[in-house]
Design an enzyme around this catalytic site. Structure first.
Site, short mmCIF file in Angstrom:
data_model
loop_
_atom_site.label_atom_id
_atom_site.label_comp_id
_atom_site.label_asym_id
_atom_site.label_seq_id
_atom_site.Cartn_x
_atom_site.Cartn_y
_atom_site.Cartn_z
N HIS A 160 0.83 -1.22 0.00
CA HIS A 160 0.00 0.00 0.00
C HIS A 160 0.86 1.26 0.00
CE1 HIS A 160 -3.93 -2.04 0.89
NE2 HIS A 160 -3.12 -2.94 1.42
N HIS A 197 -3.63 0.91 12.51
CA HIS A 197 -3.37 -0.32 13.28
C HIS A 197 -4.70 -0.92 13.71
CE1 HIS A 197 -2.13 -3.16 16.16
NE2 HIS A 197 -2.18 -2.38 17.23
N ASN A 244 -10.33 -2.82 2.61
CA ASN A 244 -10.04 -2.79 1.18
C ASN A 244 -11.33 -2.55 0.41
OD1 ASN A 244 -7.27 -3.24 1.26
ND2 ASN A 244 -7.46 -5.45 1.10
FE1 HDD Z 1 -2.49 -4.77 5.45
C1 HDD Z 1 -1.04 -1.74 5.17
C2 HDD Z 1 -5.47 -3.49 4.29
C3 HDD Z 1 -3.88 -7.91 5.48
C4 HDD Z 1 0.30 -5.97 6.90
N1 HDD Z 1 -3.13 -2.97 4.84
C5 HDD Z 1 -2.37 -1.84 4.79
C6 HDD Z 1 -3.17 -0.76 4.31
C7 HDD Z 1 -4.42 -1.25 4.06
C8 HDD Z 1 -4.39 -2.65 4.40
C9 HDD Z 1 -5.61 -0.48 3.54
C10 HDD Z 1 -2.68 0.66 4.10
C11 HDD Z 1 -2.85 1.48 5.34
C12 HDD Z 1 -2.41 2.89 5.08
O1 HDD Z 1 -3.04 3.55 4.24
O2 HDD Z 1 -1.46 3.32 5.74
N2 HDD Z 1 -4.28 -5.55 4.90
C13 HDD Z 1 -5.40 -4.85 4.56
C14 HDD Z 1 -6.54 -5.74 4.51
C15 HDD Z 1 -6.10 -6.98 4.83
C16 HDD Z 1 -4.68 -6.87 5.10
C17 HDD Z 1 -7.96 -5.30 4.18
C18 HDD Z 1 -6.85 -8.27 4.95
C19 HDD Z 1 -8.09 -8.33 5.26
N3 HDD Z 1 -1.89 -6.62 6.04
C20 HDD Z 1 -2.62 -7.78 5.99
C21 HDD Z 1 -1.86 -8.84 6.61
C22 HDD Z 1 -0.67 -8.29 7.04
C23 HDD Z 1 -0.72 -6.90 6.66
C24 HDD Z 1 -2.34 -10.27 6.76
C25 HDD Z 1 0.50 -8.93 7.76
C26 HDD Z 1 0.51 -10.03 8.40
N4 HDD Z 1 -0.67 -4.01 5.91
C27 HDD Z 1 0.30 -4.68 6.55
C28 HDD Z 1 1.48 -3.81 6.93
C29 HDD Z 1 1.06 -2.43 6.36
C30 HDD Z 1 -0.31 -2.73 5.75
C31 HDD Z 1 2.81 -4.34 6.55
C32 HDD Z 1 2.03 -1.74 5.44
C33 HDD Z 1 2.12 -0.33 5.92
C34 HDD Z 1 1.39 -0.30 7.15
O3 HDD Z 1 0.87 -1.52 7.41
O4 HDD Z 1 1.24 0.65 7.88
O5 HDD Z 1 1.62 -3.75 8.32
#
Ligand code: HDD
Length: 750
Positions: A128, A392, A200
């Site tokens: 993202h 978070h 999402n």
């Molecule tokens: Fe995630 C970012 C949505 C599963 C780990 N995720 C991130 C963002 C969105 C989502 C919208 C951007 C947030 C922003 O604008 O700062 N992610 C989802 C959805 C998921 C999902 C809807 C499943 C239902 N994500 C998911 C899993 C993991 C992550 C299973 C890790 C085990 N996601 C992350 C992250 C991020 C992230 C690495 C990258 C940057 C951040 O968090 O702040 O922690």
């Protein structure tokens, strides 16, 4: 005034409301062009602060009021200073031993300037990375009061929010209109603590367990050797993974559908994906899924539009969001919940509510509206707000709790963890955009980038030195509720429940819920993406998954790939389609849509202004397109034949037939050596041809009707030759209710 100075972009007017933008181009009038810039030669007093330049909240992390935000460290003061406030005489020349001599190490200003610049970038988000954000307000209807004690959902409560939309796979500078999932992350600054709903635009996920997240992302991101392709799934590693890991097939078909290429962030649905547990004042619980429903309806681009825009305007979605807000066409969504009884099985209608690869069709559990979100302010500084915002899933207010969904559980770890690298330490909640609006009284101390000056000596409990403060809160003081669910006595295992093994029934449900034209788009998307893979085995393996979804889908894609269609390896389940999943066949509002109006400066301008005003009054945005910028008659031009392209408009009105301009490329037929038939500028013909191919409504009156004829579209569906501008607009607006003129698309599949 000279035409160049008089250019006024109605969409970007700073004055707020759409209607203001219609005001004649009088200097200083609302919506008029900004006054000419002063030459930057004389120091002057600082400009007054912009109203939106404050931090998004007015408390320090420890809850103290900060008072008015300081702007002294913006570049609005009269004199340039160092970071420490010493006024500088010169920032253009380094300190040297003579004008031709070497630069001196003692030049502290040079070193400060370059050092700070060297460290301006922070790591982009691991997923993202590319996004756009906006501020807004959420107003609760009160309809959720019976199921949750969350204060911000009580009737009439208004809560400040910040929303960040994103693509998943691309890096920060990638294009907006790629085929991908879109993030829809909302930070509610509630007075009981921040609530982050990190969802999402697709209601299911690729994996059922967070431990697989590195796998799906490594597969979806560019190949590690050449780092291509950027921001898309059309490559071998993605299809290798999803064809082997078939629980990903549901999310994948959503990506291959029109949902993978939204028209605008404003026209996307949003989904919390997981099931959450809500708890009310009496301690009773329900299970619930969150949904965002866009006021403008759910619309997508066509694949050709998405590809064109990737080159023409890679910032298309970002620009659209900002332009809409600045024009006063505030994007809106309704928040809704599907509510399920909190039973020990945690299922509803046989669907496992802990499985994030499953939806509950809206026909089985209605989405009940609980509040309204309006985005009404663009960020003041992209880095400070959109880049540094940190979401978070553990940011929960009392009344909303998590479930055992293994994807959700892993996310609860990942989102804080990632900020430690991305934002450089554990104090990221002190960054202005992340500061809660609730008073903070924690005992977290020190660490990198600590901004608070914590007074006192007793950041521990129990203490007597601070009079025992702070004390734990109870229900009466709105304490967070960890719902005391019973944890089953069970062996420690690395395993999923058996119900998670059904990987195909809901993919089939999605496919069968699509209209013929949407099915056709899905077939083309699979054919394109698999056609981009080099490995035959991967294509064949994915075809096997398609056979398990639907034989027609499989055969059509196989034909496109020039491969045989395999037989299903699982019985095709008997599923009931969910009409709510389709975007076609419904009536949508026309608000916020972009209407291009082609005018001929040498032609009849009668009625053009009236049509512009009528477009505004209907809540849409008119954009005047002319051969040159500046003014046409009394009307300001927003797009020229050089800067405007069909993909930007939802509908096109032709008020004239501009003759070919000297700078126009030769017409198609002229190139082929035959006499050019066109008396109309070829760029207008291209605009009409593309609008027609992308199934948009087209209306013309007066000389504009000639354009329809020369473009070869006269008399075809969704093309209106009218007697007046008003008549053309009415007909086009009716056509826009269906979003596109769908019958123009071939639909091979019934
Ligand atoms: Fe995630 C970012 C949505 C599963 C780990 N995720 C991130 C963002 C969105 C989502 C919208 C951007 C947030 C922003 O604008 O700062 N992610 C989802 C959805 C998921 C999902 C809807 C499943 C239902 N994500 C998911 C899993 C993991 C992550 C299973 C890790 C085990 N996601 C992350 C992250 C991020 C992230 C690495 C990258 C940057 C951040 O968090 O702040 O922690």
């Amino acid at each position: 005034s000279k035409p160049a100075e008089a250019v006024k972009n109605v969409v970007k007017t700073a004055s707020g409301k759409i209607a203001d933008a219609l005001t004649p181009d009088v200097p200083g009038a609302p919506g008029s062009a900004p006054p000419p810039l002063e030459e930057p030669t004389t120091p002057h007093d600082p400009l007054p602060p912009k109203s939106e330049q404050g931090a998004p909240q007015t408390r320090t992390p420890t809850g103290a009021e900060t008072g008015a935000p300081t702007i002294a460290n913006g570049q609005q003061g009269a004199y340039l200073t160092t970071a420490n406030g010493a006024r500088l005489r010169d920032t253009d020349h380094s300190l040297k031993a003579g004008p031709r001599g070497p630069v001196l190490l003692q030049d502290h200003h040079l070193r400060e300037k370059i050092t700070h610049f060297d460290h301006e970038r922070i790591p982009e988000r691991v997923v993202h990375a590319r996004g756009a954000g906006a501020h807004g307000v959420f107003t609760a209807y009160g309809t959720a009061e019976a199921v949750t004690r969350a204060g911000f959902l009580k009737k009439g409560r208004e809560t400040d929010v910040f929303v960040r939309f994103s693509t998943v796979l691309g890096s920060r500078g990638s294009a907006d209109t790629v085929r991908d999932t879109r993030g829809f992350a909302t930070k509610f600054y509630t007075d009981e603590g921040t609530f982050d709903l990190v969802g999402n635009n697709i209601p299911v996920f690729f994996i059922q367990d967070a431990i697989k997240f590195p796998d799906i992302i490594h597969a979806g991101k560019p190949h590690p050797d050449r780092e291509i392709p950027q921001a898309q799934s059309a490559h071998d590693t993605f299809w290798d993974f999803v064809s082997l890991h078939t629980e990903a097939q549901h999310h994948t078909i959503w990506n291959m559908s029109d949902r993978g290429i939204p028209r605008s962030y404003r026209t996307m649905e949003g989904f919390g994906v997981h099931t959450f547990r809500l708890v009310n004042e009496a301690g009773e619980t329900v299970l619930a899924k969150f949904h965002w429903k866009p006021k403008l309806g759910v619309h997508s681009l066509t694949w050709e539009e998405a590809q064109l825009i990737g080159g023409i305007d890679p910032d298309f979605h970002r620009r659209d969001l900002y332009d809409a807000i600045e024009a006063g066409a505030y994007p809106e969504w309704e928040l809704g919940i599907q509510v399920f009884p909190d039973t020990p099985e945690e299922t509803f209608a046989g669907i496992d509510l802990l499985d994030p690869t499953k939806i509950v069709p809206e026909e089985l559990a209605e989405v009940q509206p609980i509040g309204r979100l309006v985005l009404n302010r663009t960020p003041t500084n992209f880095f400070a707000e959109t880049e540094q915002v940190a979401f978070h899933l553990g940011h929960l207010p009392p009344g909303i709790d998590v479930t055992n969904d293994p994807l959700l559980q892993g996310r609860l770890f990942s989102y804080v963890d990632t900020q430690l690298t991305r934002l450089g330490g554990p104090n990221f909640t002190q960054i202005p955009i992340n500061r809660p609006h609730a008073a903070v009284n924690d005992m977290l101390r020190d660490g990198f980038h600590q901004h608070a000056v914590h007074a006192g000596v007793a950041p521990y409990r129990p203490n007597s030195l601070d009079g025992g403060n702070p004390f734990p809160a109870g229900d009466a003081e709105h304490a967070f509720v960890d719902v005391p669910v019973t944890v089953a006595q069970a062996p420690k295992v690395r395993a999923n429940p058996a119900s998670f093994d059904d990987h195909y029934s809901q993919v089939r449900l999605f496919w069968l819920s699509m209209s013929p034209v949407e099915k056709e788009h899905i077939i083309r998307a699979y054919t394109f993406e698999l056609g981009k893979c080099y490995h035959q085995t991967i294509k064949e393996r994915q075809l096997q998954s398609l056979a398990n979804i639907d034989p027609v889908l499989c055969e059509q894609v196989a034909t496109g790939l020039g491969l045989p269609a395999p037989q299903p390896t699982v019985p095709l389940p008997d599923v009931t389609p969910s009409p709510a999943l389709s975007q076609v066949g419904r009536e949508w509002p026309s608000d916020g849509r972009m209407v291009g109006i082609v005018v001929d400066p040498d032609g009849d301008l009668e009625g053009v202004d009236e049509v512009r005003r009528a477009v505004f009054s209907a809540g849409m945005v008119p954009l005047l397109i002319a051969p040159h910028g500046g003014m046409v008659g009394d009307l300001p031009v927003q797009r020229t034949f050089a800067t405007g392209r069909s993909v930007e408009f939802d509908a096109v009105l032709l008020a004239g037939a501009p003759a070919p301009a000297p700078d126009a490329l030769p017409a198609r037929d002229a190139k082929a050596g035959t006499p050019a038939p066109a008396t109309v500028d070829p760029r207008v013909l291209l605009l009409v041809e593309e609008s027609w191919r992308h199934a948009k409504a087209i209306g013309a009156w007066g000389a504009g009707v000639t354009v329809l004829e020369q473009a070869g579209v006269a008399g075809t569906p969704g093309v209106v030759a009218a007697g007046s501008g008003a008549e053309a607009l009415t007909a086009v607006q009716q056509l826009m209710a269906a979003h596109r003129v769908w019958e123009r698309f071939p639909a091979a599949v019934a």
